[in-house]
Scaffold this active site. Structure first.
Site, PDB file in Angstrom:
ATOM      1  N   TYR A 177      -2.918 -12.873  -3.042  1.00 33.98           N
ATOM      2  CA  TYR A 177      -2.241 -11.607  -2.757  1.00 33.98           C
ATOM      3  C   TYR A 177      -1.737 -10.962  -4.050  1.00 33.98           C
ATOM      4  O   TYR A 177      -1.927  -9.762  -4.293  1.00 33.98           O
ATOM      5  CB  TYR A 177      -1.076 -11.868  -1.800  1.00 33.98           C
ATOM      6  CG  TYR A 177      -0.255 -10.650  -1.453  1.00 33.98           C
ATOM      7  CD1 TYR A 177      -0.727  -9.696  -0.561  1.00 33.98           C
ATOM      8  CD2 TYR A 177       1.010 -10.468  -2.018  1.00 33.98           C
ATOM      9  CE1 TYR A 177       0.040  -8.576  -0.235  1.00 33.98           C
ATOM     10  CE2 TYR A 177       1.785  -9.357  -1.701  1.00 33.98           C
ATOM     11  CZ  TYR A 177       1.286  -8.415  -0.808  1.00 33.98           C
ATOM     12  OH  TYR A 177       2.040  -7.310  -0.497  1.00 33.98           O
ATOM     13  N   SER A 189       2.988  -4.571  -5.198  1.00 34.73           N
ATOM     14  CA  SER A 189       3.982  -5.483  -4.634  1.00 34.73           C
ATOM     15  C   SER A 189       4.869  -6.049  -5.732  1.00 34.73           C
ATOM     16  O   SER A 189       4.400  -6.302  -6.860  1.00 34.73           O
ATOM     17  CB  SER A 189       3.280  -6.627  -3.906  1.00 34.73           C
ATOM     18  OG  SER A 189       4.172  -7.674  -3.588  1.00 34.73           O
ATOM     19  N   LYS A 243      -2.727  -7.358  -5.740  1.00 34.59           N
ATOM     20  CA  LYS A 243      -1.711  -6.328  -5.974  1.00 34.59           C
ATOM     21  C   LYS A 243      -1.565  -6.014  -7.466  1.00 34.59           C
ATOM     22  O   LYS A 243      -1.242  -4.875  -7.837  1.00 34.59           O
ATOM     23  CB  LYS A 243      -0.374  -6.766  -5.385  1.00 34.59           C
ATOM     24  CG  LYS A 243      -0.364  -6.777  -3.855  1.00 34.59           C
ATOM     25  CD  LYS A 243      -0.813  -5.438  -3.275  1.00 34.59           C
ATOM     26  CE  LYS A 243      -0.603  -5.350  -1.779  1.00 34.59           C
ATOM     27  NZ  LYS A 243      -1.104  -4.066  -1.217  1.00 34.59           N
TER      28      LYS A 243
END
Length: 326
Positions: free
Chosen positions: A178, A166, A182
């Site tokens: 998150y 990401s 990632k």
């Protein structure tokens, strides 16, 4: 395709067609597993791979109300003349079963697209431990687990792995769990690309820029609307097909992909500064942050060589010339 898509094997928009154009990419006889493929980006990946001839395993968990998006997509692919089968196992908890669906159904695995994910926001000190851990379980550990289960089969076919990292790793507020996951996927991609070279396995990753259920939660209305208009999820899939192709020439690369554009993302190291005191480093902060002289090492060994050169250790010749070629 039934929903209005066309698989333009004679040339995609913006590409040359006719004499001298690149040969169409076909995946006939190939088996592709796409995780989290019931909706969003994964759905587009699965549709595009099937349109190019791949036999696709569509993995996704049913909704809490029992809605089976994987089965619905399989029905759509089959209706359009493709071949697909559904899998509803969890990538985090049942990775072996996910891969077994591909092997039991088609007898091989050529392409793995790690796309499955969940979303949640919150400031670091407000994210419950169990929520933080679950984010890692799905995005990072799920990618690791499915790839580990798939690896022996990919070794047999000289397969392709497309991971999903990401652009949030560049920094964004309110989603530390998150970004942590990632960032791990980014590092995993670099490592697996080197581990897989001897067997012909090529491993790359995408940073999708797309309007999805996840980005639909962006609080800024103007930015969210801009994504929805210009970065539709179907614009990422053509690049995934290229990364899945038998003759794709790259491995260990990260690409920002969206809106019909792809760009290489790299890790760089600048020229550096020299000191042996905290004060000495602090006095050179502007130069320390200056990107002049930035290089992009191909691997960790090259980064050490860059550091050694910056220290002047090679002025009388490089004693490491030819050492530890990875």
């Amino acid at each position: 395709m039934a929903d209005g898509r066309q698989d333009q094997t004679d040339g995609q928009p913006g590409e040359a067609s006719g004499p001298g154009a690149p040969a169409p990419i076909r995946l006939d006889g190939q088996v592709a597993l796409v995780t989290g493929a019931g909706r969003g980006l994964g759905r587009e990946h699965a549709l595009a791979l099937a349109a190019r001839g791949a036999q696709v395993v569509v993995n996704d968990l049913p909704d809490a109300d029992g809605t089976d998006h994987a089965a619905a997509l399989v029905a759509e692919i089959v209706k359009n003349g493709g071949t697909a089968t559904a899998d509803t196992h969890s990538v985090a908890d049942e990775a072996d079963a996910v891969v077994a669906t591909a092997i039991d159904t088609y007898g091989r695995l050529d392409v793995l697209v790690n796309n499955a994910g969940i979303s949640h926001g919150g400031m670091f000190d407000q994210i419950p431990v169990e929520v933080f851990d679950r984010m890692l379980d799905v995005h990072l550990h799920g990618t690791v687990a499915v790839t580990r289960a798939a690896w022996p089969h990919l070794r047999a076919t000289g397969g392709r792995v497309v991971n999903t990292t990401s652009n949030s790793v560049f920094g964004i507020t309110g989603t530390s769990h998150y970004i942590t996951a990632k960032g791990g996927v980014l590092g995993l991609t670099k490592s697996l690309a080197m581990d897989g070279r001897v067997d012909g396995i090529r491993v790359n990753a995408i940073m999708p820029v797309a309007y999805t259920r996840m980005t639909a939660g962006i609080p800024d209305e103007v930015f969210r609307a801009f994504l929805e208009e210009h970065f539709t999820s179907d614009k990422v899939a053509p690049f995934v097909v290229w990364l899945a192709a038998p003759d794709v020439p790259v491995t260990g690369e990260i690409f920002s992909v969206g809106g019909g554009r792809a760009a290489r993302v790299v890790l760089g190291v600048n020229g550096g500064v020299l000191s042996d005191t905290p004060e000495g480093y602090g006095a050179q902060v502007d130069r320390l942050l200056d990107l002049e002289g930035t290089v992009f090492p191909a691997d960790a060994t090259r980064e050490v060589l860059h550091a050694a050169a910056g220290l002047g250790l090679f002025e009388d010749g490089n004693p490491l010339a030819g050492a530890w070629k990875q």
